[in-house]
Design a protein around this motif. Sequence first.
Motif, PDB file in Angstrom:
ATOM      1  N   SER A 382     112.827 -21.759  55.877  1.00 42.15           N
ATOM      2  CA  SER A 382     113.356 -21.451  57.214  1.00 42.15           C
ATOM      3  C   SER A 382     113.876 -22.684  57.942  1.00 42.15           C
ATOM      4  O   SER A 382     114.537 -22.557  58.982  1.00 42.15           O
ATOM      5  N   LEU A 383     113.597 -23.877  57.419  1.00 41.41           N
ATOM      6  CA  LEU A 383     114.007 -25.104  58.103  1.00 41.41           C
ATOM      7  C   LEU A 383     115.518 -25.277  58.164  1.00 41.41           C
ATOM      8  O   LEU A 383     116.051 -25.832  59.130  1.00 41.41           O
ATOM      9  N   SER A 384     116.217 -24.822  57.147  1.00 41.47           N
ATOM     10  CA  SER A 384     117.648 -25.125  57.033  1.00 41.47           C
ATOM     11  C   SER A 384     118.467 -24.608  58.205  1.00 41.47           C
ATOM     12  O   SER A 384     119.471 -25.228  58.591  1.00 41.47           O
ATOM     13  N   ASP A 385     118.069 -23.485  58.811  1.00 39.41           N
ATOM     14  CA  ASP A 385     118.816 -22.964  59.963  1.00 39.41           C
ATOM     15  C   ASP A 385     117.947 -22.879  61.215  1.00 39.41           C
ATOM     16  O   ASP A 385     118.240 -22.121  62.140  1.00 39.41           O
ATOM     17  N   SER A 386     116.876 -23.665  61.257  1.00 39.86           N
ATOM     18  CA  SER A 386     115.985 -23.643  62.409  1.00 39.86           C
ATOM     19  C   SER A 386     116.577 -24.446  63.564  1.00 39.86           C
ATOM     20  O   SER A 386     117.534 -25.208  63.393  1.00 39.86           O
ATOM     21  N   VAL A 387     116.007 -24.258  64.744  1.00 40.05           N
ATOM     22  CA  VAL A 387     116.441 -25.000  65.931  1.00 40.05           C
ATOM     23  C   VAL A 387     115.267 -25.826  66.448  1.00 40.05           C
ATOM     24  O   VAL A 387     114.113 -25.552  66.132  1.00 40.05           O
ATOM     25  N   GLY A 388     115.573 -26.826  67.244  1.00 40.00           N
ATOM     26  CA  GLY A 388     114.535 -27.718  67.721  1.00 40.00           C
ATOM     27  C   GLY A 388     113.670 -27.117  68.805  1.00 40.00           C
ATOM     28  O   GLY A 388     114.119 -26.334  69.642  1.00 40.00           O
ATOM     29  N   SER A 389     112.408 -27.505  68.805  1.00 43.20           N
ATOM     30  CA  SER A 389     111.453 -27.099  69.828  1.00 43.20           C
ATOM     31  C   SER A 389     111.563 -28.005  71.051  1.00 43.20           C
ATOM     32  O   SER A 389     112.332 -28.973  71.068  1.00 43.20           O
ATOM     33  N   MET A 390     110.789 -27.707  72.075  1.00 50.40           N
ATOM     34  CA  MET A 390     110.693 -28.589  73.232  1.00 50.40           C
ATOM     35  C   MET A 390     110.298 -29.986  72.790  1.00 50.40           C
ATOM     36  O   MET A 390     110.855 -30.988  73.246  1.00 50.40           O
ATOM     37  N   GLN A 391     109.316 -30.069  71.881  1.00 52.04           N
ATOM     38  CA  GLN A 391     108.846 -31.366  71.418  1.00 52.04           C
ATOM     39  C   GLN A 391     109.942 -32.138  70.700  1.00 52.04           C
ATOM     40  O   GLN A 391     109.979 -33.379  70.749  1.00 52.04           O
ATOM     41  N   ALA A 392     110.829 -31.430  70.013  1.00 55.93           N
ATOM     42  CA  ALA A 392     111.882 -32.092  69.250  1.00 55.93           C
ATOM     43  C   ALA A 392     113.067 -32.487  70.114  1.00 55.93           C
ATOM     44  O   ALA A 392     113.726 -33.493  69.834  1.00 55.93           O
ATOM     45  N   LEU A 393     113.360 -31.723  71.164  1.00 55.88           N
ATOM     46  CA  LEU A 393     114.610 -31.912  71.894  1.00 55.88           C
ATOM     47  C   LEU A 393     114.458 -32.361  73.341  1.00 55.88           C
ATOM     48  O   LEU A 393     115.421 -32.893  73.917  1.00 55.88           O
ATOM     49  N   ALA A 394     113.314 -32.151  73.959  1.00 58.29           N
ATOM     50  CA  ALA A 394     113.143 -32.563  75.349  1.00 58.29           C
ATOM     51  C   ALA A 394     112.798 -34.047  75.423  1.00 58.29           C
ATOM     52  O   ALA A 394     112.197 -34.609  74.508  1.00 58.29           O
ATOM     53  N   ILE A 395     113.158 -34.689  76.524  1.00 59.49           N
ATOM     54  CA  ILE A 395     112.875 -36.116  76.675  1.00 59.49           C
ATOM     55  C   ILE A 395     111.425 -36.369  77.053  1.00 59.49           C
ATOM     56  O   ILE A 395     110.946 -37.506  76.949  1.00 59.49           O
ATOM     57  N   ALA A 396     110.733 -35.344  77.488  1.00 58.46           N
ATOM     58  CA  ALA A 396     109.307 -35.458  77.808  1.00 58.46           C
ATOM     59  C   ALA A 396     108.638 -34.140  77.468  1.00 58.46           C
ATOM     60  O   ALA A 396     109.281 -33.086  77.493  1.00 58.46           O
ATOM     61  N   ASN A 397     107.370 -34.204  77.143  1.00 59.35           N
ATOM     62  CA  ASN A 397     106.641 -33.007  76.731  1.00 59.35           C
ATOM     63  C   ASN A 397     105.479 -32.728  77.682  1.00 59.35           C
ATOM     64  O   ASN A 397     104.383 -33.247  77.506  1.00 59.35           O
ATOM     65  N   PRO A 398     105.707 -31.909  78.682  1.00 64.61           N
ATOM     66  CA  PRO A 398     104.650 -31.582  79.642  1.00 64.61           C
ATOM     67  C   PRO A 398     103.588 -30.692  79.009  1.00 64.61           C
ATOM     68  O   PRO A 398     103.766 -30.166  77.906  1.00 64.61           O
ATOM     69  N   ASP A 399     102.489 -30.514  79.718  1.00 66.05           N
ATOM     70  CA  ASP A 399     101.337 -29.767  79.204  1.00 66.05           C
ATOM     71  C   ASP A 399     101.500 -28.264  79.403  1.00 66.05           C
ATOM     72  O   ASP A 399     100.624 -27.597  79.967  1.00 66.05           O
ATOM     73  N   LEU A 400     102.602 -27.724  78.917  1.00 66.15           N
ATOM     74  CA  LEU A 400     102.861 -26.287  79.033  1.00 66.15           C
ATOM     75  C   LEU A 400     101.698 -25.477  78.486  1.00 66.15           C
ATOM     76  O   LEU A 400     101.289 -24.469  79.072  1.00 66.15           O
TER      77      LEU A 400
END
Length: 437
Positions: A382-400
Amino acid sequence: MKNALKGAVAVAVAATLALAGCSDPGAGSTSAAPAEWPAQDADLKGTTLTIWAAQNSNTVPDSVVSEFEKLTGAKVEVVTIPDPYEQGIQTKVATGDKPDLAFWQPTASQLTALNATTNLQSLDGAPWLGSYDPALRDITGTLDDTRYAALISTPAVEGVYYNKEVLAAAGITETPTDWDSFVQLGRDLKAKGVTPFFEMGADRWATQWWIQVQLADAAADGLWDRVNAGEEKFTDPTIQGAIDTYDSLIKEGLFNDNIKTATFEDQGDALLAGDAAMVVQVNSFFSQLQKKADTAELNDKIGFFPIAPSGNVGTFIPDQSNALVAFKTGDDKREAGARQLLSYWLGDGYADFVDAQATVSLQESVPTPDSVPEALLSVSDSLSDSVGSMQALAIANPDLYIFLADMIQGTKTPAEVAEATQNQFAELAKAQGASGF
């Protein structure tokens, strides 16, 4: 609770500022590639290397360390840093305490959190880079076009693990093809007396996966770029809507009755035993199942499918067990030794490593072991067409995840979850000097 959360934000912001030196993060350093990559078998007698690891990754290096010590004469010590791992690492590094290598989430935001240009060795020019599967080589591990992290296993994917026997007993012959059919399957299973979904509200950290898989289409459409620029907020309809949906599914009774007290271990036990049909999780969940059952049982019982609003699209989230970073310690011999250990790990030692871990190979020349369960192969596919998560694409990772767990416990409304997350994100982004905050 409010004071505790304010304290957590203050610590995170303070660590960010300390690591950045409150100035140009590249000051006094260079991102140039190391001048030398030692031979894998170079003599390291008298050299001690330290690897920092989390509680769920501290046994990952075992096979590599043992053979590397025999080959080179080096001594390698694996030191477990207590959870919360990332906060502990950032605090130590901010005070000047550094290992030679550490397991670390290889995303741009987390590399920024370590102030990579100042604290980490560049891994550009590494001899093992050409061995990666081209589809995975550049999926993560870089910051500002410089490689700082060595990927050792396939990045985790957020998706749905399901019990094949439970679905078969309920007459389900096909897995869902989009979000609506996923939710409808949950309702159909509940009508048959089956617990559709299992959540680990007490251990909290997996709660956010339910939000992020709902955001896959938006992520592909630039959601996190807009959030990073301050043009869209967690309180705006896209993210708030995903939080609202999660809350409504819980209130509809589609989750386990003990959602408030259930743990990570409970979640694995429930899915394996057939006490629940589905779990939204990442690779570390399956690693837990591998400790509870052999490959034959897992192949019989457990399957995986990615999910997103529009279809079967995964959301990738590289975690700290997937990659290593090498620190600038000021000791040239140890720094070279750290690079040498990475060269061995992803060189002559890699085949034994993937076999010992029963994990999917990142390298086309190293076959994936037959011992890897089918569900884990589905995750990798599933990686080949996956999209990035908040952790992968956001500049900061809040405690959601913490705020969502508060919602499960009844101490926050969905609107308060989004507001708390946005406030923390803005504070962290501002501490980084991001524009728009």
